[in-house]
Scaffold this active site. Structure first.
Site, short mmCIF file in Angstrom:
data_model
loop_
_atom_site.label_atom_id
_atom_site.label_comp_id
_atom_site.label_asym_id
_atom_site.label_seq_id
_atom_site.Cartn_x
_atom_site.Cartn_y
_atom_site.Cartn_z
N SER A 49 0.87 -1.17 0.00
CA SER A 49 0.00 0.00 0.00
C SER A 49 0.91 1.22 0.00
CB SER A 49 -0.88 0.04 1.25
OG SER A 49 -1.71 -1.09 1.30
N CYS A 50 0.48 2.28 -0.67
CA CYS A 50 1.25 3.52 -0.69
C CYS A 50 0.26 4.66 -0.55
CB CYS A 50 2.04 3.65 -1.99
SG CYS A 50 3.02 5.16 -2.08
#
Length: 125
Positions: free
Chosen positions: A104-105
């Site tokens: 996830s970013c």
């Protein structure tokens, strides 16, 4: 399930009431690593070198725990500016060439020490 604190001088020390990592069951959970050089204690400020420093800090913690980068199953990347995504991604990809972990970013308005990136991981032992 027992938990064990993981700590190494090869990565920056905690700047608050938390551990560098926790070993629990078959997993290592690292705290978010800022781009701080553990030898100089200086914050790296350009995105490519900062990303590399975060990952090198994670790598040192994982090695202290007896595991390695190829055992990472999940990463979470915090970026101060999502416009840095492609530069971060270029460096990140050099560490995860085969079978990359889930990731996830997210963009976040502010990180500790006004860092531009922070990375945490979950890895198998």
């Amino acid at each position: 399930m027992n938990k064990e604190v993981i700590s190494t001088k090869k990565a920056p020390g905690a700047i608050g009431p938390y551990s560098q990592a926790i070993k629990a069951g078959d997993f290592i959970y690292t705290s978010g690593q800022l781009p701080i050089n553990p030898k100089s204690n200086e914050l790296v400020e350009d995105i490519k070198n900062a990303t590399a420093q975060c990952i090198e800090n994670v790598k040192a913690i994982l090695e202290e725990a007896g595991t390695s980068m190829d055992k990472v199953v999940k990463t979470l990347v915090f970026l101060k500016d999502l416009n840095d995504f492609s530069d971060m991604n270029e460096v990140y990809a050099s560490y995860f060439k085969e079978n990359p972990p889930a990731r996830s970013c997210i963009e976040i308005s502010k990180l500790p020490k006004d860092a531009i990136v922070e990375i945490e991981v979950v890895a198998l032992i």
